[in-house]
Design a protein around this motif. Structure first.
Motif, PDB file in Angstrom:
ATOM      1  N   ALA A  34      -9.592  -5.897   4.134  1.00  0.00           N
ATOM      2  CA  ALA A  34      -9.355  -5.788   2.685  1.00  0.00           C
ATOM      3  C   ALA A  34      -8.272  -4.780   2.321  1.00  0.00           C
ATOM      4  O   ALA A  34      -7.587  -4.949   1.309  1.00  0.00           O
ATOM      5  CB  ALA A  34     -10.658  -5.410   1.980  1.00  0.00           C
ATOM      6  N   ARG A  35      -8.109  -3.723   3.124  1.00  0.00           N
ATOM      7  CA  ARG A  35      -7.273  -2.612   2.677  1.00  0.00           C
ATOM      8  C   ARG A  35      -6.078  -2.266   3.558  1.00  0.00           C
ATOM      9  O   ARG A  35      -5.196  -1.526   3.128  1.00  0.00           O
ATOM     10  CB  ARG A  35      -8.126  -1.357   2.502  1.00  0.00           C
ATOM     11  CG  ARG A  35      -9.139  -1.479   1.391  1.00  0.00           C
ATOM     12  CD  ARG A  35      -8.448  -1.519   0.042  1.00  0.00           C
ATOM     13  NE  ARG A  35      -9.407  -1.534  -1.040  1.00  0.00           N
ATOM     14  CZ  ARG A  35      -9.508  -2.502  -1.934  1.00  0.00           C
ATOM     15  NH1 ARG A  35      -8.695  -3.531  -1.894  1.00  0.00           N
ATOM     16  NH2 ARG A  35     -10.397  -2.438  -2.891  1.00  0.00           N
ATOM     17  N   GLU A  36      -6.035  -2.756   4.789  1.00  0.00           N
ATOM     18  CA  GLU A  36      -4.895  -2.413   5.643  1.00  0.00           C
ATOM     19  C   GLU A  36      -3.638  -3.105   5.111  1.00  0.00           C
ATOM     20  O   GLU A  36      -3.648  -4.302   4.847  1.00  0.00           O
ATOM     21  CB  GLU A  36      -5.150  -2.813   7.100  1.00  0.00           C
ATOM     22  CG  GLU A  36      -4.016  -2.467   8.043  1.00  0.00           C
ATOM     23  CD  GLU A  36      -3.532  -1.024   7.932  1.00  0.00           C
ATOM     24  OE1 GLU A  36      -2.311  -0.828   7.815  1.00  0.00           O
ATOM     25  OE2 GLU A  36      -4.372  -0.090   7.936  1.00  0.00           O
ATOM     26  N   THR A  37      -2.574  -2.333   4.956  1.00  0.00           N
ATOM     27  CA  THR A  37      -1.346  -2.844   4.332  1.00  0.00           C
ATOM     28  C   THR A  37      -0.297  -3.324   5.330  1.00  0.00           C
ATOM     29  O   THR A  37       0.690  -3.939   4.936  1.00  0.00           O
ATOM     30  CB  THR A  37      -0.726  -1.748   3.432  1.00  0.00           C
ATOM     31  OG1 THR A  37      -0.517  -0.572   4.225  1.00  0.00           O
ATOM     32  CG2 THR A  37      -1.647  -1.434   2.260  1.00  0.00           C
ATOM     33  N   ALA A 104      -2.649   4.139   9.596  1.00  0.00           N
ATOM     34  CA  ALA A 104      -3.586   3.211   8.957  1.00  0.00           C
ATOM     35  C   ALA A 104      -3.713   3.543   7.475  1.00  0.00           C
ATOM     36  O   ALA A 104      -3.500   4.687   7.052  1.00  0.00           O
ATOM     37  CB  ALA A 104      -4.948   3.297   9.638  1.00  0.00           C
ATOM     38  N   ALA A 105      -4.069   2.535   6.691  1.00  0.00           N
ATOM     39  CA  ALA A 105      -4.262   2.729   5.249  1.00  0.00           C
ATOM     40  C   ALA A 105      -5.362   3.761   5.006  1.00  0.00           C
ATOM     41  O   ALA A 105      -6.314   3.877   5.789  1.00  0.00           O
ATOM     42  CB  ALA A 105      -4.622   1.393   4.595  1.00  0.00           C
ATOM     43  N   VAL A 106      -5.243   4.485   3.912  1.00  0.00           N
ATOM     44  CA  VAL A 106      -6.191   5.564   3.596  1.00  0.00           C
ATOM     45  C   VAL A 106      -7.640   5.080   3.586  1.00  0.00           C
ATOM     46  O   VAL A 106      -8.502   5.725   4.201  1.00  0.00           O
ATOM     47  CB  VAL A 106      -5.803   6.255   2.267  1.00  0.00           C
ATOM     48  CG1 VAL A 106      -6.905   7.202   1.812  1.00  0.00           C
ATOM     49  CG2 VAL A 106      -4.490   7.005   2.433  1.00  0.00           C
ATOM     50  N   PRO A 107      -7.996   3.958   2.926  1.00  0.00           N
ATOM     51  CA  PRO A 107      -9.404   3.536   2.947  1.00  0.00           C
ATOM     52  C   PRO A 107      -9.922   3.236   4.354  1.00  0.00           C
ATOM     53  O   PRO A 107     -11.101   3.445   4.639  1.00  0.00           O
ATOM     54  CB  PRO A 107      -9.425   2.273   2.082  1.00  0.00           C
ATOM     55  CG  PRO A 107      -8.228   2.382   1.213  1.00  0.00           C
ATOM     56  CD  PRO A 107      -7.197   3.100   2.039  1.00  0.00           C
ATOM     57  N   VAL A 108      -9.048   2.768   5.236  1.00  0.00           N
ATOM     58  CA  VAL A 108      -9.439   2.496   6.626  1.00  0.00           C
ATOM     59  C   VAL A 108      -9.783   3.810   7.319  1.00  0.00           C
ATOM     60  O   VAL A 108     -10.817   3.924   8.002  1.00  0.00           O
ATOM     61  CB  VAL A 108      -8.324   1.736   7.381  1.00  0.00           C
ATOM     62  CG1 VAL A 108      -8.641   1.617   8.860  1.00  0.00           C
ATOM     63  CG2 VAL A 108      -8.102   0.360   6.751  1.00  0.00           C
TER      64      VAL A 108
END
Length: 198
Positions: A34-37, A104-108
């Motif tokens: 869902a969150r990785e950019t 990695a994306a912050v939420p990850v």
């Protein structure tokens, strides 16, 4: 099947379905998807998560069982839990370094930190008192998904009493240990998503 055995069988199935490595890995994978950019990082992070959260910890635990270092699949004796938690911490530090190196994306990263904190705190508490790792992991997983992916994931927390019932029925934990696991999971997720500012 004996009707009297049905509750125990149900409790065992529920406990195994919500085994901490599975629940935490599910949460991590959903967060990555869902969150990785960076699209090319997604399969790499999923493979790393499965390896570090499920494959290696379970292989290590099975190895400990074969060496008679752990007496049963629930590690009923709290002192038997120390080695698996220490191994888990090593894996989590490795994973965190990898995620940071890969940007990695912050939420990850926040999801990973929640998992990492849960293992550290459960280990520290476990040195003196037995806390429910199942309930802590369950709560961390779905609070992290609720905070980092979609607030609707918080609704899964309504299943916590069912999981708690299974752990109590299997005589793995007391009511207080189950409640403590839930509260610890909420607190650690709140720290990771509310305080950690990467």
């Amino acid at each position: 099947m004996n009707r009297a055995a049905l509750p125990a069988l149900s409790a065992r199935v529920i406990s195994n379905v919500f085994l901490p490595p599975f629940v935490l890995c599910f949460s991590f994978i959903k967060t990555v998807l869902a969150r990785e950019t960076t699209p090319s990082s997604i399969p790499v992070f999923i493979i790393a998560g499965c390896l570090l959260l499920v494959v290696l910890p379970i292989a290590f635990f099975i190895g400990l069982m074969k060496l008679d270092k752990v007496s049963d699949q629930d590690a009923m004796e709290r002192t038997e839990r120390t080695l698996p938690y220490l191994f888990g911490i090593i894996l989590m530090v490795t994973g965190l370094g990898f995620l940071l190196y890969q940007h990695a994306a912050v939420p990850v990263v926040q999801n990973w930190i929640s998992i990492f904190l849960s293992i550290v705190f459960v280990l520290l508490i476990n040195l003196r008192w037995k806390i429910s790792a199942h309930l802590c992991s369950f709560t961390v997983a779905f609070c992290s998904l609720g905070a980092g992916v979609d607030a609707r994931w918080f609704g899964v927390l309504l299943l916590a009493p069912v999981l708690g019932w299974s752990r109590i029925l299997l005589k793995s934990h007391t009511v207080m240990q189950v409640v403590a696991g839930i509260l610890l999971g909420i607190a650690l997720s709140s720290i990771s998503f509310g305080v950690v500012n990467l």
